[in-house]
Write an enzyme that holds these catalytic residues in place. Structure first.
Site, PDB file in Angstrom:
ATOM      1  N   LYS A   1      50.114  11.874 -28.519  1.00 59.22           N
ATOM      2  CA  LYS A   1      51.271  12.586 -29.066  1.00 59.22           C
ATOM      3  C   LYS A   1      50.900  14.041 -29.319  1.00 59.22           C
ATOM      4  O   LYS A   1      49.785  14.335 -29.779  1.00 59.22           O
ATOM      5  CB  LYS A   1      51.726  11.904 -30.363  1.00 59.22           C
ATOM      6  CG  LYS A   1      53.066  12.388 -30.908  1.00 59.22           C
ATOM      7  CD  LYS A   1      53.468  11.577 -32.141  1.00 59.22           C
ATOM      8  CE  LYS A   1      54.821  11.994 -32.688  1.00 59.22           C
ATOM      9  NZ  LYS A   1      55.214  11.170 -33.864  1.00 59.22           N
TER      10      LYS A   1
ATOM     11  N   SER B   1      59.813   9.449 -33.746  1.00 57.17           N
ATOM     12  CA  SER B   1      59.518  10.684 -33.052  1.00 57.17           C
ATOM     13  C   SER B   1      58.478  10.551 -31.941  1.00 57.17           C
ATOM     14  O   SER B   1      58.349  11.452 -31.127  1.00 57.17           O
ATOM     15  CB  SER B   1      59.012  11.715 -34.059  1.00 57.17           C
ATOM     16  OG  SER B   1      57.799  11.277 -34.646  1.00 57.17           O
TER      17      SER B   1
ATOM     18  N   SER C   1      57.969   6.249 -36.957  1.00 56.14           N
ATOM     19  CA  SER C   1      57.923   7.000 -35.710  1.00 56.14           C
ATOM     20  C   SER C   1      57.055   6.414 -34.605  1.00 56.14           C
ATOM     21  O   SER C   1      57.090   6.893 -33.475  1.00 56.14           O
ATOM     22  CB  SER C   1      57.469   8.436 -35.982  1.00 56.14           C
ATOM     23  OG  SER C   1      58.552   9.194 -36.455  1.00 56.14           O
TER      24      SER C   1
END
Ligand SMILES: [Mg+2]
Ligand SMILES: [Zn+2]
Lengths: 485, 496, 100
Positions: free
Chosen positions: A77, A152, A176
């Site tokens: 990420k 996210s 997330s």
């Protein structure tokens, strides 16, 4: 016993010299290129990944063991710092920033022979539940490109779901990792707060953030988790206790496991198709020998309000440093203060601004006690409610997301509606407890549904045991041809 | 300070209001509280491992954490905590379980745009500092926090207003600070100076600070207000920043008190403000008023965990504390039968151990103190206590005159040699008792008229003639005779 | 229900956070933040007298680091990331006013 996942298979083959790391990386890079329109990656680190793969192959040839992730491509990420590689948090304000250091998880990943193939798209600064809040465009759900992948960590979940990399790292502040994993049909796990070092994770809400794995299988998730977890002296909130061996847990023995269904997360807030899958999951566990019952965890729901005060409050402070002075974007202006404001105004997207303002307000003079102060007390209630539930149960199950993947733009106009996407997941963050989302069939439109397994602090073994049992039950059902309701 | 139920004077004195203008001849009292920031003498920063060192090329003592780079996290320096505890114990504070908080405000030299500090739960609470004068100033708290970087204003003569741009150096960012906050117990600039001097000596004694105000390792902010004498309620205060020496502190406080008194006397109000001391102009100027006050939005620092120094550790630190200036003054005062204030200079100079040893070795305390005070202002150098005691014995027995003693002392401080050897080397042959009597008799014979005037003279005349004969003897001995002995011989011969 | 945040407060908060809002954004954010705060009303309304605050989910304390230097950064690497530098320092537009 659950079968080894694709990541474990690659590592095993590379370690035995039966397969080259270069080949594994090339395969991953090809899949990334083929799936470019999904928008899963912000940066692809093809060159350094191949260099590292060559090194691993040389090491194996020299009789060395590169480690438990030998040659396994990992997507990371874009809020996890990678030395010399852009780390943007999908924000204009950090566009082009190359950290001069590696996050602890990256160092551990490298030490275990894992290979970073790129940085994945996300909601800006991890604020969102759809990956629509990325300055670089949204990520699409590989199961249905017209829908969001969740967020996210949408890029990481999509990368694994699309077979671009067998493993990915995400971060989970209010769901997330778990929610996008559920929406993309993969496994996503949030460890106990403090299990995985936050050093090098660009902070959203410091007391809630945790890095965790996304993988195709429970065993692969456990593999990546084990590789990166453990005490880190660079993170004061890191837990000193040993992580422990998970192989027994991964056998997925359900007999004797006490499983509680969270009553508050099975009501009208949850779509029927999703609720049905949770019920099916509970039944599978019961028929596999688990003791299943319903349990009330009131704070699991109203924790959401506390979450939407605490997370923005911490974020408002954590994001103050993006001021145009030291790195990232600068919009010139006549004074330093004007430059700060011009930079932040141009550099942050609407959702980030909204949360910074909400958090600034919640901390401001005259409102602290009513908002932030109270929210921190609610956290105590959440812990107490969970503690009571865990007196009777080893793990709790609930939906991961109240709905299956939704369409682009469906919730962007109404921030509150988007915030409600996190209703099933935030409680674990408030409590600092581990939780994992396991795919358990599909709901409306054939879209994946994730079932969430929660456990008390340091209860990763019980959590993985239940998750593995669910995964096995799902495989059995699939074999029996009854995957859909 | 709490508001007590008002006396009559209080009722007339509405703090901060212009009031009616103070009546002619009002006696004013100045009330001062101080906030002292001391950079702690650690090797590394408060939350990261780059060096805590003064100076150096800009931005060379930096690391990801002190630069506040995204993703970095603070980890507390054990030694900084130990130094904070040492200071707390030295001030008689209660060392408490504490937490860190974030103080949020934007400024370019603050890498994270928040300062990690302690807020409602500081490590040291309460305490007191006893000054050499005997005055006791109460301590509110002494808490840990991180320092900021340094901003240099370029162009516009280096002044903040009118600068063309600014440059930022983060070498100092993250250096550990102990902020010591006093209660508003001081009543004059002199007391405030005395407080800072004593606090500095205490910080230096426990090894917490190098005490260098000029280098900024000790920084003082002062809260000043004035009120009519006899009133218990506090007036509106101003905070004065940028005092870089004890001298500027005194000047700034005197100026500020005068400014406030003038305002109140002319019927104007004192506005609560932060004011900047301008050393060259000799005045304070307003920085910002209360209306623009920042909302710091303090909240517990989520990246750090609670700090509660274990009892055993605190006790070990207590056991290892050196003697504090106050204790050293008391010790020397007891050994010399003097008041603590009388010996403070010697303690300040760090000459008290030598003094005590000399007294222990039999030297008369008064003489020891006198010589240290008057003749060894530049330091004791190689002088030993034994040497000093021996020398004072020679002075006592009049083997050396007081002038000679002075020269010998200076030499001993330089060379470390024994007094007898030094005196011999300097040619200070003692004038023997017999020799001196012969000389005195010769002088009497050579100056019969003066002798008659001495014998028959009274008061001044007699004194004058004594001086004349002493002078003659001194000239003859090139100053090596003991004046007291000459006086005694003259008195004996005069039969009085 | 009384509004939980006024337009003026939103403007004030934006100033504190160094964000500039257009009139349209100010309008929209006032409504949106109001919505979220309304949702949080159940928290604000709770009687939590006597309940301790939890700021860390997992209780550890006294995490200390030895005072040993190490782990520095190369200045050129850091300055290379900066928008503007001069003489080994970070250059910024003039700062008006001292730090509070
Ligand atoms: Mg202060
Ligand atoms: Zn301070």
């Amino acid at each position: 016993m659950t079968s080894a996942g694709p990541a474990a298979a690659i590592a095993a083959a590379v370690r035995r010299g039966e397969r080259s790391a270069v080949e594994a990386v090339e395969e991953s890079l090809a899949a990334i290129a083929a799936g470019e329109e999904l928008g899963a990656f912000n940066t692809v680190t093809a060159e350094s990944a191949l260099q590292r793969a060559h090194r691993i192959d040389r090491a194996v040839a020299a009789g060395e063991d590169p480690g438990c992730l030998a040659g396994v491509p990992v997507a990371v990420k874009d809020n996890i710092c990678t030395r010399g590689v852009p780390t943007t948090c999908s924000s204009r304000i950090l566009e082009g920033w190359r950290p001069p250091y590696d996050a602890t998880v990256i160092r551990r990943l490298n030490a275990a022979g894992g290979i970073v193939v790129g940085k994945t798209n996300m909601d800006e600064f991890a604020m969102g539940s759809s990956t629509e809040n990325s300055a670089f465009g949204p990520t699409r759900n590989p199961c249905d490109p017209a829908r969001v992948p969740g967020g996210s960590s949408g890029g990481s979940a999509a990368a694994v779901a699309a077979g671009m990399s067998p493993l990915a790292l995400g971060s989970d502040t209010g769901g997330s990792i778990r929610q996008p994993a559920a929406l993309c049909g993969v496994v996503g796990m949030k460890p106990t707060y403090g299990r995985v070092s936050r050093y090098g994770l660009v902070a959203f809400a410091s007391s809630l953030d945790q890095i965790g794995p996304i993988a195709a299988t429970v065993a692969d998730a456990a593999l990546l988790y084990s590789a990166v977890a453990g005490h880190d002296p660079l993170d004061s909130t890191s837990i000193p206790e040993e992580v422990g061996d998970l192989s027994d847990a991964l056998a997925g023995e359900a007999a004797g496991l006490r499983v509680g269904i969270v009553a508050e997360l099975s009501g009208e807030d949850i779509d029927g198709d999703v609720s049905a899958r949770v019920t099916a999951a509970a039944q599978s566990l019961a028929s596999a020998g688990a003791e299943v019952g319903e349990v009330s965890v009131p704070a699991a729901v109203f924790g959401l309000s506390a979450y939407f005060l605490i997370a923005p409050a911490e974020a408002s402070s954590n994001l103050a440093r993006y001021d145009g002075v030291r790195y990232g974007l600068r919009v010139p202006a006549a004074t330093a203060a004007d430059m700060n404001a011009a930079t932040r105004t141009a550099g942050f997207g609407a959702e980030v601004k909204r949360r910074i303002m909400l958090g600034t307000f919640a901390l401001s003079a005259g409102y602290y006690d009513a908002y932030y102060g109270k929210a921190q007390k609610v956290r105590t209630l959440v812990l107490e409610d969970f503690a009571a539930a865990y007196e009777r149960f080893d793990v709790l199950i609930a939906p991961t997301s109240p709905t299956v993947a939704f369409g682009f733009g469906e919730r962007t106009a109404d921030p509150l509606a988007m915030y409600l996407s996190d209703v099933c997941t935030v409680a674990s963050n408030l409590a600092g407890h581990p939780a994992v989302s396991v795919p358990f069939g599909s709901g409306a439109g054939g879209l994946p549904v994730g079932v969430q397994v929660m456990a008390p602090a340091l209860g990763e073994a019980a959590m993985f045991r239940a998750a593995a049992a669910l995964e096995r039950a799902m495989a059995d059902r699939r074999r029996a041809g009854s995957a859909s309701p | 300070m709490s508001d007590r139920p008002g006396s009559g004077a209080d009722a007339l004195w509405a703090a901060g209001s212009p009031g009616l203008g103070a009546p002619e001849g009002t006696e004013w009292e100045t009330v001062i509280g101080l906030e002292v920031h001391a950079e702690l003498l650690t090797r590394t920063k408060l939350f990261s491992s780059s060096p805590n060192a003064f100076g150096g090329e800009p931005n060379t003592h930096i690391d990801p954490v002190c630069l506040g780079l995204p993703g970095t996290l603070p980890v507390l320096n054990r030694h900084a905590v130990e130094l904070a505890v040492r200071v707390g114990l030295a001030l008689g504070a209660e060392v408490r379980p504490s937490i860190f908080a974030r103080k949020n405000y934007f400024y370019p030299d603050m890498p994270k745009d928040y300062q990690i500090s302690q807020y409602d739960r500081p490590i040291n609470v309460g305490g007191r500092l006893e000054l050499p004068s005997g005055k006791v100033v109460r301590i509110e708290r002494a808490h840990l926090e991180e320092d900021t970087g340094k901003t240099t204003h370029m162009g516009g003569a280096g002044r903040i207003d009118g600068a063309a741009y600014s440059l930022v150096d983060y070498n100092r960012a993250g250096v550990p600070l102990l902020e010591i906050v006093s209660r508003p117990d001081m009543r004059s600039a002199a007391e405030a100076r005395e407080f800072v001097a004593e606090l500095r000596a205490t910080l230096v004694a426990v090894g917490a600070s190098d005490g260098k105000m000029e280098e900024g390792s000790l920084r003082v902010d002062a809260n000043v207000s004035v009120r009519p004498a006899g009133v218990s309620r506090l007036g509106t205060r101003c905070e004065i920043k940028n005092v870089n020496s004890l001298r500027s502190l005194g000047r700034a406080l005197e100026h500020e008190a005068r400014r406030q008194i003038e305002l109140l006397t002319s019927g104007e109000a004192v506005a609560q403000q932060t004011r900047h001391w301008d050393e060259d102009e000799g005045r304070t100027t307003a920085l910002r008023s209360k209306e623009e006050a920042t909302d710091y939005r303090y909240f517990p620092e989520p990246d750090l965990v609670p700090l509660a120094p274990e009892g055993a550790w605190v006790e070990q630190i207590r056991a290892e504390l050196p003697l504090l200036p106050r204790q050293r003054r008391r010790r020397l005062a007891d050994a010399t039968d003097e008041a603590p204030a009388r010996v403070s200079l010697i303690v300040e100079r760090g000459q008290d151990d030598l003094a005590l040893e000399a007294v222990e070795a039999g030297a008369p305390a008064a003489a020891v103190l006198k010589h240290l005070e008057q003749n060894l202002a530049g330091g004791t150098g190689a002088l030993t206590a034994a040497g000093l005691a021996e020398l004072l014995a020679m002075e006592e027995s009049a083997e050396l005159t007081s002038n000679q003693v002075k020269d010998v002392l200076a030499d001993m401080a330089r060379t470390g040699q024994a007094p007898a050897a030094v005196a011999r080397r300097l040619g200070f042959e003692a004038v023997g008792a017999g020799e001196l009597a012969v000389l005195v008799d010769r002088m009497i014979a050579e100056h019969p008229e003066e002798w008659r005037r001495l014998c028959s003279g009274e008061g001044r005349e007699r004194k004058k003639m004594q001086g004349f004969f002493t002078g003659q003897v001194m000239r003859a001995t090139k100053g090596q005779a003991d004046g007291r002995r000459v006086a005694a011989l003259l008195a004996e011969r005069a039969g009085s | 229900m009384a509004e939980r945040i006024s337009r003026d407060e939103v403007a004030h908060v934006a100033r504190l956070a160094r964000l500039r809002l257009s009139e349209e954004e100010l309008e929209r954010f006032t409504l949106q933040l109001g919505d979220v705060l309304n949702h949080a009303a159940d928290v604000a309304a709770l009687d939590l007298e006597g309940v301790a605050a939890t700021s860390h989910p997992y209780a550890v304390g006294n995490v200390l680091r030895e005072d040993v230097p190490g782990g520095g950064l190369d200045r050129s690497e850091v300055l290379a990331q900066a928008p503007e530098t001069e003489a080994g320092q970070f250059r910024v537009p003039p700062v008006r006013g001292e730090a509070p």
